[in-house]
Motif scaffolding. Structure first.
Motif: not given
Length: 190
Positions: A20-22, A31-32, A161-164, A39-40
Motif C-alpha cells: 500500500p502507498i505510504n 503530490i497533488s 512491472a508497475l501493476m502486477s 493511488m499507485h
C-alpha cells in the motif's frame, strides 16, 4: 528556489510496488498531481518526471509504459532535456515506446554492446554533460532536491512491472550517488 529541498534534506525512499502507498513519505506528502491522493506507485514516477526542471535521463531494459512515456513527452515539451537509452531487445518490440518518444523529438539510443539491464532514471542531477535548460513548472510537483534524484531498482517501465509484479525502486538524492548515476548514464549514452 523556495520549493526545492535544501541540500542536506535528502530523499531516501524505497517503494515496493505491491505494498500500500505510504502517505507519510515525502514523495507522497507533496503530490497533488491531478489527483487528490496517489493511488499507485506509477503516479510517484509520473510526478518525479513531471517535477523535473532541467533533465530526465532514463536507461531502461524494457519500456512499454504509456503513462511514463506521456510524462517524458510532457517534460520534453516544457524544455526539459530528456534522453533515453533502451536495450536492443526493445527496438522491434510491438509494445515498445521508442517510436513514440522519437516521434515527440526525444533522443533515444539503442544499446547494442551487451544486454542493458539497468533500470534507472536520473532527474535534475547537475552534471557537466547536461544541457543547461530552464523551464516553467506547475505548482503541483514533488520538490526535487537541488542535487537531483536517482531512481533505481528492479522495476522496468512496463504495465506488468508497475501493476502486477513484486518490484521495488528507490528514490535517492545523496549527492555522491546522483553524480555516480549521472556519470554512468553518460558513459552508456556516449
Amino acid at each position: 528556489l523556495k520549493d526545492r529541498l535544501q541540500l542536506d534534506d535528502e530523499l531516501n525512499e524505497i517503494i515496493f510496488t505491491r505494498d500500500p502507498i505510504n502517505y507519510s513519505m515525502r514523495l507522497t506528502r507533496h503530490i497533488s498531481f491531478a489527483r487528490e491522493k496517489t493511488m499507485h506507485v506509477m503516479e510517484i514516477l509520473e510526478n518525479v518526471i513531471t517535477s523535473a526542471r532541467k533533465s530526465v535521463h532514463v536507461a531502461m531494459y524494457i519500456f512499454t509504459s504509456e503513462p511514463l512515456a506521456t510524462a517524458l513527452i510532457e517534460a520534453h515539451k516544457k524544455g526539459v532535456d530528456v534522453l533515453v537509452i533502451i536495450d536492443h531487445s526493445m527496438e522491434h518490440s510491438s509494445n515498445s515506446k521508442i517510436s513514440r518518444l522519437r516521434d515527440a523529438g526525444i533522443p533515444v539510443r539503442i544499446y547494442r554492446r551487451q544486454t542493458l539491464h539497468h533500470k534507472m532514471c536520473v532527474v535534475d542531477v547537475p552534471c557537466k554533460e547536461n544541457k543547461a535548460t530552464t523551464t516553467k513548472i506547475s505548482l503541483r510537483t514533488v520538490p526535487i532536491p537541488v542535487q537531483g534524484v536517482v531512481i533505481s531498482g528492479s522495476l522496468n517501465w512496463t504495465r506488468e512491472a508497475l501493476m502486477s509484479n513484486e518490484e521495488n525502486f528507490s528514490v535517492n538524492s545523496k549527492p555522491a550517488l546522483c553524480q555516480r548515476a549521472a556519470k554512468k548514464f553518460f558513459e552508456l549514452w556516449n
